[in-house]
Design a protein around this motif. Structure first.
Motif, short mmCIF file in Angstrom:
data_model
loop_
_atom_site.label_atom_id
_atom_site.label_comp_id
_atom_site.label_asym_id
_atom_site.label_seq_id
_atom_site.Cartn_x
_atom_site.Cartn_y
_atom_site.Cartn_z
N UNK A 1 78.74 52.47 6.50
CA UNK A 1 78.92 52.92 7.90
C UNK A 1 78.08 54.18 8.13
N UNK A 2 78.10 55.10 7.15
CA UNK A 2 77.28 56.32 7.26
C UNK A 2 75.81 55.92 7.39
N UNK A 3 75.37 54.98 6.53
CA UNK A 3 73.95 54.60 6.54
C UNK A 3 73.58 53.94 7.87
N UNK A 4 74.43 53.01 8.32
CA UNK A 4 74.09 52.24 9.52
C UNK A 4 74.26 53.00 10.82
N UNK A 5 75.23 53.93 10.83
CA UNK A 5 75.50 54.65 12.09
C UNK A 5 74.68 55.92 12.23
N UNK A 6 74.31 56.51 11.08
CA UNK A 6 73.75 57.88 11.16
C UNK A 6 72.37 58.01 10.53
N UNK B 1 69.12 67.87 6.33
CA UNK B 1 70.30 67.48 5.56
C UNK B 1 71.56 68.12 6.13
N UNK B 2 71.44 69.38 6.52
CA UNK B 2 72.61 70.08 7.08
C UNK B 2 73.03 69.45 8.41
N UNK B 3 72.03 69.02 9.18
CA UNK B 3 72.35 68.38 10.47
C UNK B 3 73.12 67.09 10.23
N UNK B 4 72.72 66.33 9.22
CA UNK B 4 73.43 65.08 8.90
C UNK B 4 74.86 65.40 8.45
N UNK B 5 75.00 66.40 7.60
CA UNK B 5 76.34 66.76 7.11
C UNK B 5 77.23 67.16 8.28
N UNK B 6 76.68 67.93 9.23
CA UNK B 6 77.45 68.33 10.40
C UNK B 6 77.85 67.14 11.25
N UNK B 7 76.92 66.20 11.41
CA UNK B 7 77.21 65.02 12.24
C UNK B 7 78.30 64.16 11.59
N UNK B 8 78.28 64.09 10.26
CA UNK B 8 79.32 63.31 9.57
C UNK B 8 80.70 63.88 9.87
N UNK B 9 80.79 65.21 9.86
CA UNK B 9 82.09 65.84 10.14
C UNK B 9 82.53 65.49 11.57
N UNK B 10 81.58 65.53 12.51
CA UNK B 10 81.93 65.22 13.91
C UNK B 10 82.31 63.75 14.08
N UNK B 11 81.76 62.88 13.19
CA UNK B 11 82.12 61.46 13.26
C UNK B 11 83.48 61.21 12.61
#
Lengths: 84, 84
Positions: B58-63, A19-29
């Motif tokens: 977009x979050x769901x489809x991209x990540x 979950x933390x990895x996803x949260x981090x990736x969202x910030x980078x996106x």
């Protein structure tokens, strides 16, 4: 046959690196506005109407989840998938 | 903050070995009455009210999902978790 959904999530006190990895990736996106992200498992089972709730919780606790570190929720979905 | 649930499942035409393994284990545990079992991912996100549906998809489809082999459902859960 009925459709049953079992969602298995890490207990709140358990670290959730995925979950933390996803949260981090969202910030980078560059996607803002998302706080905590938790990741677990989602099961969809087709069961006979003869399968009762106790059996479903036994399936969840013995096979689908690790009761020491995970919680689960069992949801019976009506034929049209109304409870999704 | 609102709670959003994203359930990601393999497309129906995609082989689901994990789901089949669970179904096989159920039979070995002597639990009858369960047909098809599908396993996917369950995400719970805490999001600001400013995050709109397009951003969530977009979050769901991209990540969170691989659109080639997976489908997803985005559900906004009211504060009391009514839609679970």
């Amino acid at each position: 046959m009925a459709r049953v959904v079992v969602d298995v999530m890490p207990k709140p006190e358990i670290l959730d690196p995925q979950g933390q990895a996803v949260a981090g990736a969202l910030a980078r996106l560059g996607i803002a506005g998302v706080g905590d992200v938790r990741q677990g498992k989602h099961f969809e089972l087709d069961v006979d109407d003869s399968v009762d709730d106790d059996t479903l919780h036994r399936i969840a606790g013995d096979l689908l989840a690790n009761p020491v570190i995970e919680d689960w929720v069992v949801t019976r979905v009506t034929r049209e998938g109304a409870a999704r």
